[in-house]
Enzyme design. Structure first.
Site, PDB file in Angstrom:
ATOM      1  N   LYS A 132      46.785  17.315 -10.201  1.00 47.69           N
ATOM      2  CA  LYS A 132      47.800  16.272 -10.091  1.00 47.69           C
ATOM      3  C   LYS A 132      48.417  16.231  -8.695  1.00 47.69           C
ATOM      4  O   LYS A 132      48.792  15.163  -8.211  1.00 47.69           O
ATOM      5  CB  LYS A 132      48.862  16.468 -11.164  1.00 47.69           C
ATOM      6  CG  LYS A 132      48.336  16.215 -12.577  1.00 47.69           C
ATOM      7  CD  LYS A 132      49.419  16.403 -13.603  1.00 47.69           C
ATOM      8  CE  LYS A 132      48.934  15.977 -14.987  1.00 47.69           C
ATOM      9  NZ  LYS A 132      47.749  16.712 -15.433  1.00 47.69           N
ATOM     10  N   ARG A 170      37.532  10.918 -17.633  1.00 48.61           N
ATOM     11  CA  ARG A 170      36.671  11.029 -18.812  1.00 48.61           C
ATOM     12  C   ARG A 170      36.908   9.833 -19.713  1.00 48.61           C
ATOM     13  O   ARG A 170      37.766   8.994 -19.439  1.00 48.61           O
ATOM     14  CB  ARG A 170      36.993  12.310 -19.588  1.00 48.61           C
ATOM     15  CG  ARG A 170      38.488  12.417 -19.929  1.00 48.61           C
ATOM     16  CD  ARG A 170      38.802  13.565 -20.828  1.00 48.61           C
ATOM     17  NE  ARG A 170      40.227  13.830 -20.919  1.00 48.61           N
ATOM     18  CZ  ARG A 170      41.094  13.167 -21.655  1.00 48.61           C
ATOM     19  NH1 ARG A 170      40.684  12.140 -22.384  1.00 48.61           N
ATOM     20  NH2 ARG A 170      42.373  13.489 -21.682  1.00 48.61           N
ATOM     21  N   HIS A 188      54.930  14.868 -25.377  1.00 50.88           N
ATOM     22  CA  HIS A 188      54.055  14.344 -24.308  1.00 50.88           C
ATOM     23  C   HIS A 188      52.609  14.177 -24.748  1.00 50.88           C
ATOM     24  O   HIS A 188      51.724  13.992 -23.913  1.00 50.88           O
ATOM     25  CB  HIS A 188      54.131  15.234 -23.064  1.00 50.88           C
ATOM     26  CG  HIS A 188      55.531  15.508 -22.595  1.00 50.88           C
ATOM     27  ND1 HIS A 188      56.323  14.521 -22.056  1.00 50.88           N
ATOM     28  CD2 HIS A 188      56.283  16.645 -22.621  1.00 50.88           C
ATOM     29  CE1 HIS A 188      57.509  15.049 -21.742  1.00 50.88           C
ATOM     30  NE2 HIS A 188      57.510  16.312 -22.085  1.00 50.88           N
TER      31      HIS A 188
END
Length: 506
Positions: free
Chosen positions: A116, A291, A234
């Site tokens: 990230k 993906r 989340h």
């Protein structure tokens, strides 16, 4: 086109890829662990090979063993599904070195977007809108300085994270160090990487993602958006397409930014660029998933495209068969992720044998499943059983269709989260699309409302109880009890015949 493809996964996604292979005339190869010998994906494949013991690191994460099976069976390509090795650049590299095509993006794109912090740095350089925060891993002292600069509340995140792991919300300076230490420890356990960064927390955002598709000839397109704001810790629970708050202009702007992000990373095949959208409809880059997504069916239904077919065609070297202007969104689709877990017991996993399975069907209902009646759900893996998708001309109709499908769905022998979806779809905020990433947490903090009258749940429960009772041995026998010799039955012939057939009698 490939003649044989190995699916390096299990459960519903393995079955989903196998069905696409069957439609395209490709031989499908399953791999399985000891505990998955009787799994649905094993029986659906043309060939199946044992990987090893139940622990994922000895089976579905064992790169050497998977490649050994691929060489042994003559597979030309490997589809990783999602989860396990699907975002492993090391696995993609290993496939290339073994002369086996990895059905996904190149390792370089996975390495860039898989971290990230590296992704934030690259996207900032590419001019992609970013949430204020750090573009690299921080020490605790640097995190304290950054949080003071951008202002509280802030989100602490693991650079290699996903699924909510290594993520903490910090509302005041006094809580930063303890939250930082906890997130770093969790990141090390989950990803073997303790790099931590922080972002400004966006109040009540919507989580909206853009599906992108790129071939190996330089063409990259976007296929509309998915609304993924209904989340628990989340992790996505319900997804839908399109989003109720995205109009044509916002869709175009977000789509063009997603394509820009994918091109800057040298991305090919299917991927998803995720954004946070605030109350003023400003959007910010969150991350990219390199993906196929769990929620890809909702995009398939509203675009009329088969993403797995397209993945296979792209990986075999074909160009995308359409242009951006050819992509049209029609109707509305909603997906519910069905898990073996107990929503009334803090969502505790519920492994065990499925003793009864009644599946929904009918117009506009799709179920992508990896289970069957009589199968034992193992404790070793993610507890997802299936994905239930409803499609209709508009959002209200899709909600009504999903409610009907949920009322038809019954899983006996284990706990599931079906009741949670019924509760969500009845809530006026969901019905009116007044949702954000905190919606489900607020809902779960309140007591469930009484069941609406006439929803059919009592009748379904009664019928299920009768079916279960009929299947149980009686009087020490393996089937239902029968009238004794010479004893007349008070049931008609068709009733007796139906009962015998219902319990497998002669």
């Amino acid at each position: 086109m490939f003649s044989k493809v190995l699916i390096a996964n299990r459960g519903e996604i393995a079955v989903r890829v196998m069905r696409a292979c069957r439609e395209m005339g490709i031989t499908s190869v399953a791999v399985f662990s000891d505990v998955d010998r009787a799994s649905l994906h094993v029986s659906k494949a043309d060939e199946a090979y044992l990987l090893g013991p139940a622990p994922a690191r000895e089976s579905y994460l064992n790169i050497a063993k998977i490649l050994e099976v691929a060489r042994k069976c003559g597979a030309e390509a490997i589809h990783p599904g999602y989860g396990f090795l699907s975002e492993s650049a090391r696995f993609a590299h290993a496939c290339g070195e073994a002369g086996i095509k990895f059905i996904g993006p190149p390792p370089s794109a996975m390495e860039l977007m898989g971290s990230k912090t590296r992704a934030r740095t690259a996207m900032k350089a590419a001019g992609v809108p970013m949430v204020p925060g750090s573009a690299r891993g921080l020490s605790i002292a640097e995190a304290e300085a950054m949080a003071a600069e951008i202002g509280y509340p802030v989100m602490i995140k693991a650079a290699a994270g996903g699924g909510g792991k290594g993520m903490r919300l910090v509302s005041k300076p006094a809580d930063l160090k303890s939250s930082f230490d906890t997130a770093q420890s969790e990141a090390l356990r989950s990803f073997n990487d303790g790099e931590i960064y922080i972002e400004k927390f966006i109040e009540n955002p919507r989580h909206i993602e853009i599906q992108v598709l790129g071939d190996e000839h330089g063409n990259v397109l976007y296929l509309g958006e998915r609304e993924c704001s209904v989340q628990r810790r989340h992790q996505k629970v319900i997804e839908e397409a399109p989003s109720a708050v995205v109009d044509e202009e916002l869709r175009r702007r977000m789509g063009e930014v997603a394509v820009q992000a994918a091109k800057s990373a040298g991305y090919t095949n299917a991927g998803t660029v995720e954004f946070l959208v605030d109350s003023k409809r400003n959007f910010y880059f969150l991350e990219m998933n390199t993906r196929l997504q769990v929620e890809h069916p909702v995009t398939e239904l509203v675009t009329g495209l088969d993403l797995v077919h397209l993945q296979l065609r792209i990986a075999s070297g074909e160009k995308l068969p359409f242009r951006q202007e050819d992509v049209r969104l029609r109707g509305h689709a909603i997906e519910c992720r069905i898990y073996a877990e107990d929503p009334n017991n803090n969502f505790f996993p519920s492994p065990g044998k499925i003793t009864r399975l009644l599946r929904p069907s009918g117009p506009g209902v799709r179920e992508d499943s990896g289970v069957y009646e009589g199968w034992t759900v193992p404790l070793d893996y993610d507890p997802m059983l299936s994905k239930l998708i409803a499609y209709a001309p508009d959002r209200p109709s899709a909600i009504a269709r999903m409610r009907r499908a949920l009322d038809e769905y019954f899983v006996g022998g284990i706990k599931t989260n079906l009741s949670l979806f019924r509760r969500i779809l009845e809530h006026p905020d969901f019905v009116n699309a007044r949702i954000d990433t905190g919606f489900l947490d607020r809902l779960l903090a309140t007591a469930p409302a009484p069941a609406r009258a006439g929803n059919g749940m009592a009748e379904i429960a009664a019928v299920s109880a009768v079916l279960f009772a009929m299947a149980q041995p009686k009087n020490g026998q393996n089937g239902a009890s029968k009238p004794g010799p010479g004893k007349p039955s008070d049931a008609s012939m068709w009733k007796r015949t139906g009962r015998r057939e219902g319990v497998g009698g002669e």
